[in-house]
Design a protein around this motif. Structure first.
Motif, PDB file in Angstrom:
ATOM      1  N   GLU A   1      -1.806   4.370   2.748  1.00  0.00           N
ATOM      2  CA  GLU A   1      -3.216   4.725   3.841  1.00  0.00           C
ATOM      3  C   GLU A   1      -4.047   5.044   3.360  1.00  0.00           C
ATOM      4  OE1 GLU A   1      -3.096   9.629   4.042  1.00  0.00           O
ATOM      5  OE2 GLU A   1      -2.205   8.677   5.359  1.00  0.00           O
ATOM      6  N   GLU A   2      -4.750   4.918   1.772  1.00  0.00           N
ATOM      7  CA  GLU A   2      -5.953   3.901   2.376  1.00  0.00           C
ATOM      8  C   GLU A   2      -7.218   3.424   2.816  1.00  0.00           C
ATOM      9  OE1 GLU A   2      -8.533   6.209   0.300  1.00  0.00           O
ATOM     10  OE2 GLU A   2      -7.525   7.826   0.097  1.00  0.00           O
ATOM     11  N   PHE A   3      -6.028   2.459   3.153  1.00  0.00           N
ATOM     12  CA  PHE A   3      -6.651   1.308   3.953  1.00  0.00           C
ATOM     13  C   PHE A   3      -5.875   1.430   5.831  1.00  0.00           C
ATOM     14  CE2 PHE A   3      -5.549   0.256  -0.511  1.00  0.00           C
ATOM     15  CZ  PHE A   3      -6.374  -1.004  -1.043  1.00  0.00           C
ATOM     16  N   ALA A   4      -5.798   2.370   5.729  1.00  0.00           N
ATOM     17  CA  ALA A   4      -5.022   2.319   7.132  1.00  0.00           C
ATOM     18  C   ALA A   4      -6.146   2.958   7.877  1.00  0.00           C
ATOM     19  CB  ALA A   4      -3.952   2.714   7.311  1.00  0.00           C
ATOM     20  N   TRP A   5      -6.819   3.299   8.008  1.00  0.00           N
ATOM     21  CA  TRP A   5      -7.784   4.502   8.344  1.00  0.00           C
ATOM     22  C   TRP A   5      -8.691   3.787   9.825  1.00  0.00           C
ATOM     23  CZ3 TRP A   5      -8.158   8.998   7.667  1.00  0.00           C
ATOM     24  CH2 TRP A   5      -7.903   9.538   6.282  1.00  0.00           C
ATOM     25  N   GLY A   6      -8.392   2.460  10.192  1.00  0.00           N
ATOM     26  CA  GLY A   6      -8.847   1.502  11.282  1.00  0.00           C
ATOM     27  C   GLY A   6     -10.382   1.105  11.209  1.00  0.00           C
ATOM     28  N   PHE A   7     -10.461   0.717   9.924  1.00  0.00           N
ATOM     29  CA  PHE A   7     -11.790   0.310  10.276  1.00  0.00           C
ATOM     30  C   PHE A   7     -11.692  -0.868  10.787  1.00  0.00           C
ATOM     31  CE2 PHE A   7     -12.127   3.792   7.699  1.00  0.00           C
ATOM     32  CZ  PHE A   7     -13.010   5.220   8.847  1.00  0.00           C
ATOM     33  N   GLU A   8     -12.803  -2.148  10.385  1.00  0.00           N
ATOM     34  CA  GLU A   8     -12.441  -2.898  10.053  1.00  0.00           C
ATOM     35  C   GLU A   8     -11.965  -4.139   8.647  1.00  0.00           C
ATOM     36  OE1 GLU A   8     -12.299  -7.149  11.133  1.00  0.00           O
ATOM     37  OE2 GLU A   8     -13.148  -5.531  12.703  1.00  0.00           O
ATOM     38  N   GLU A   9     -12.637  -3.749   7.614  1.00  0.00           N
ATOM     39  CA  GLU A   9     -11.688  -4.228   6.263  1.00  0.00           C
ATOM     40  C   GLU A   9     -10.494  -3.952   6.272  1.00  0.00           C
ATOM     41  OE1 GLU A   9     -13.380   0.402   3.826  1.00  0.00           O
ATOM     42  OE2 GLU A   9     -13.890  -2.076   3.828  1.00  0.00           O
ATOM     43  N   ASP A  10      -9.982  -2.680   6.683  1.00  0.00           N
ATOM     44  CA  ASP A  10      -8.367  -2.658   6.809  1.00  0.00           C
ATOM     45  C   ASP A  10      -7.473  -3.657   7.410  1.00  0.00           C
ATOM     46  OD1 ASP A  10      -8.991  -0.137   6.382  1.00  0.00           O
ATOM     47  OD2 ASP A  10      -8.416   0.500   8.181  1.00  0.00           O
ATOM     48  N   ARG A  11      -8.014  -5.068   8.465  1.00  0.00           N
ATOM     49  CA  ARG A  11      -7.962  -5.570   8.310  1.00  0.00           C
ATOM     50  C   ARG A  11      -7.024  -7.078   7.698  1.00  0.00           C
ATOM     51  NH1 ARG A  11      -8.524  -3.369  13.227  1.00  0.00           N
ATOM     52  NH2 ARG A  11     -10.895  -4.399  13.677  1.00  0.00           N
ATOM     53  N   ALA A  12      -8.826  -7.165   7.055  1.00  0.00           N
ATOM     54  CA  ALA A  12      -8.993  -7.899   6.018  1.00  0.00           C
ATOM     55  C   ALA A  12      -8.002  -7.741   4.616  1.00  0.00           C
ATOM     56  CB  ALA A  12     -10.622  -8.314   5.686  1.00  0.00           C
ATOM     57  N   ALA A  13      -8.064  -5.715   4.417  1.00  0.00           N
ATOM     58  CA  ALA A  13      -6.749  -5.978   3.263  1.00  0.00           C
ATOM     59  C   ALA A  13      -5.665  -6.072   3.553  1.00  0.00           C
ATOM     60  CB  ALA A  13      -7.300  -5.068   2.670  1.00  0.00           C
ATOM     61  N   ARG A  14      -5.436  -5.957   5.028  1.00  0.00           N
ATOM     62  CA  ARG A  14      -3.789  -6.137   5.317  1.00  0.00           C
ATOM     63  C   ARG A  14      -3.845  -7.830   5.461  1.00  0.00           C
ATOM     64  NH1 ARG A  14      -1.080  -9.022   9.459  1.00  0.00           N
ATOM     65  NH2 ARG A  14       0.647  -6.838   9.980  1.00  0.00           N
ATOM     66  N   ALA A  15      -4.194  -8.039   5.304  1.00  0.00           N
ATOM     67  CA  ALA A  15      -3.710  -9.959   5.452  1.00  0.00           C
ATOM     68  C   ALA A  15      -4.219 -10.024   4.125  1.00  0.00           C
ATOM     69  CB  ALA A  15      -5.306 -11.077   6.139  1.00  0.00           C
ATOM     70  N   LEU A  16      -3.635  -9.400   3.220  1.00  0.00           N
ATOM     71  CA  LEU A  16      -4.207  -9.948   1.469  1.00  0.00           C
ATOM     72  C   LEU A  16      -2.847  -9.467   1.031  1.00  0.00           C
ATOM     73  CD1 LEU A  16      -7.374  -8.979   0.308  1.00  0.00           C
ATOM     74  CD2 LEU A  16      -6.451 -11.128   0.325  1.00  0.00           C
ATOM     75  N   MET A  17      -1.944  -8.773   1.930  1.00  0.00           N
ATOM     76  CA  MET A  17      -0.780  -7.353   1.583  1.00  0.00           C
ATOM     77  C   MET A  17       0.231  -8.921   1.870  1.00  0.00           C
ATOM     78  SD  MET A  17      -1.888  -4.466   3.751  1.00  0.00           S
ATOM     79  CE  MET A  17      -2.918  -3.122   2.703  1.00  0.00           C
ATOM     80  N   PRO A  18       1.623  -8.302   1.075  1.00  0.00           N
ATOM     81  CA  PRO A  18       2.567  -9.290   0.706  1.00  0.00           C
ATOM     82  C   PRO A  18       2.790  -8.214   2.064  1.00  0.00           C
ATOM     83  CG  PRO A  18       2.482  -8.256  -1.691  1.00  0.00           C
ATOM     84  CD  PRO A  18       1.097  -7.592  -0.538  1.00  0.00           C
ATOM     85  N   PRO A  19       4.184  -9.129   1.927  1.00  0.00           N
ATOM     86  CA  PRO A  19       5.444  -8.717   3.563  1.00  0.00           C
ATOM     87  C   PRO A  19       5.783  -6.877   3.342  1.00  0.00           C
ATOM     88  CG  PRO A  19       6.426 -10.394   2.773  1.00  0.00           C
ATOM     89  CD  PRO A  19       4.908 -10.136   1.374  1.00  0.00           C
ATOM     90  N   ARG A  20       6.290  -6.871   2.486  1.00  0.00           N
ATOM     91  CA  ARG A  20       6.832  -5.226   2.426  1.00  0.00           C
ATOM     92  C   ARG A  20       5.688  -4.173   2.413  1.00  0.00           C
ATOM     93  NH1 ARG A  20      11.216  -4.133  -1.883  1.00  0.00           N
ATOM     94  NH2 ARG A  20       9.651  -5.998  -2.578  1.00  0.00           N
ATOM     95  N   LEU A  21       4.300  -4.271   1.630  1.00  0.00           N
ATOM     96  CA  LEU A  21       3.443  -3.818   1.756  1.00  0.00           C
ATOM     97  C   LEU A  21       2.955  -3.853   3.063  1.00  0.00           C
ATOM     98  CD1 LEU A  21       1.512  -1.409   0.020  1.00  0.00           C
ATOM     99  CD2 LEU A  21       0.263  -3.975  -0.248  1.00  0.00           C
ATOM    100  N   THR A  22       2.722  -5.081   4.013  1.00  0.00           N
ATOM    101  CA  THR A  22       2.246  -4.966   5.332  1.00  0.00           C
ATOM    102  C   THR A  22       2.761  -4.110   6.435  1.00  0.00           C
ATOM    103  OG1 THR A  22       1.669  -7.286   4.618  1.00  0.00           O
ATOM    104  CG2 THR A  22       2.018  -6.758   6.919  1.00  0.00           C
ATOM    105  N   ASP A  23       4.485  -4.577   6.288  1.00  0.00           N
ATOM    106  CA  ASP A  23       5.383  -3.785   7.045  1.00  0.00           C
ATOM    107  C   ASP A  23       4.560  -1.730   6.602  1.00  0.00           C
ATOM    108  OD1 ASP A  23       6.502  -5.621   8.118  1.00  0.00           O
ATOM    109  OD2 ASP A  23       8.211  -5.517   6.276  1.00  0.00           O
ATOM    110  N   ALA A  24       4.109  -1.940   5.265  1.00  0.00           N
ATOM    111  CA  ALA A  24       4.280   0.316   5.112  1.00  0.00           C
ATOM    112  C   ALA A  24       2.731   0.518   5.551  1.00  0.00           C
ATOM    113  CB  ALA A  24       4.052   0.607   3.920  1.00  0.00           C
TER     114      ALA A  24
END
Length: 121
Positions: A87-110
């Protein structure tokens, strides 16, 4: 300050074995031994590393968190990973999408589940 007489969750113990540099921060917390509080402090360190451009640390943190999803039977851990880490990375900010791009698959799903949950509120 001496830590309270509360045991730490095995995930947090493993986290501190893997990332001993986090120990002082987590040990100083009033939430010593409280899974969600300690998970949030870890998430904040990951977010700080991301914002500082320390992507190697972020990737290592994300890989470690990804391993937490292996213990699907530990519902408290799965909940803490979603609510207090992702949830710390899922607030709808532009940086969230950049962080998502670094996440492995199950973390991306979460992450995606948290974004959908926020949209449905």
């Amino acid at each position: 300050m001496a830590p309270p007489d509360r045991p730490r969750h095995p995930f947090i113990r493993a986290l501190l074995d893997h990332f001993p540099e986090l120990r002082d921060d987590l040990d100083q917390s009033d939430g010593f031994g409280l899974l969600h509080v300690e998970m949030t402090r870890f998430a904040k360190r990951s977010l700080e590393a991301f914002r500082a451009g320390d992507l190697d640390t972020v990737r290592r943190h994300f890989a470690f968190v990804e391993g937490g999803f292996d213990d699907a039977g530990d519902l408290a851990l799965i909940n803490a990973l979603h609510v207090s880490y992702v949830e710390e990375f899922a607030w709808g900010f532009e940086e969230d999408r950049a962080a998502r791009a670094l996440m492995p698959p199950r973390l991306t799903d979460a992450f995606d589940q948290m974004v959908i949950a926020w949209r449905n509120l």
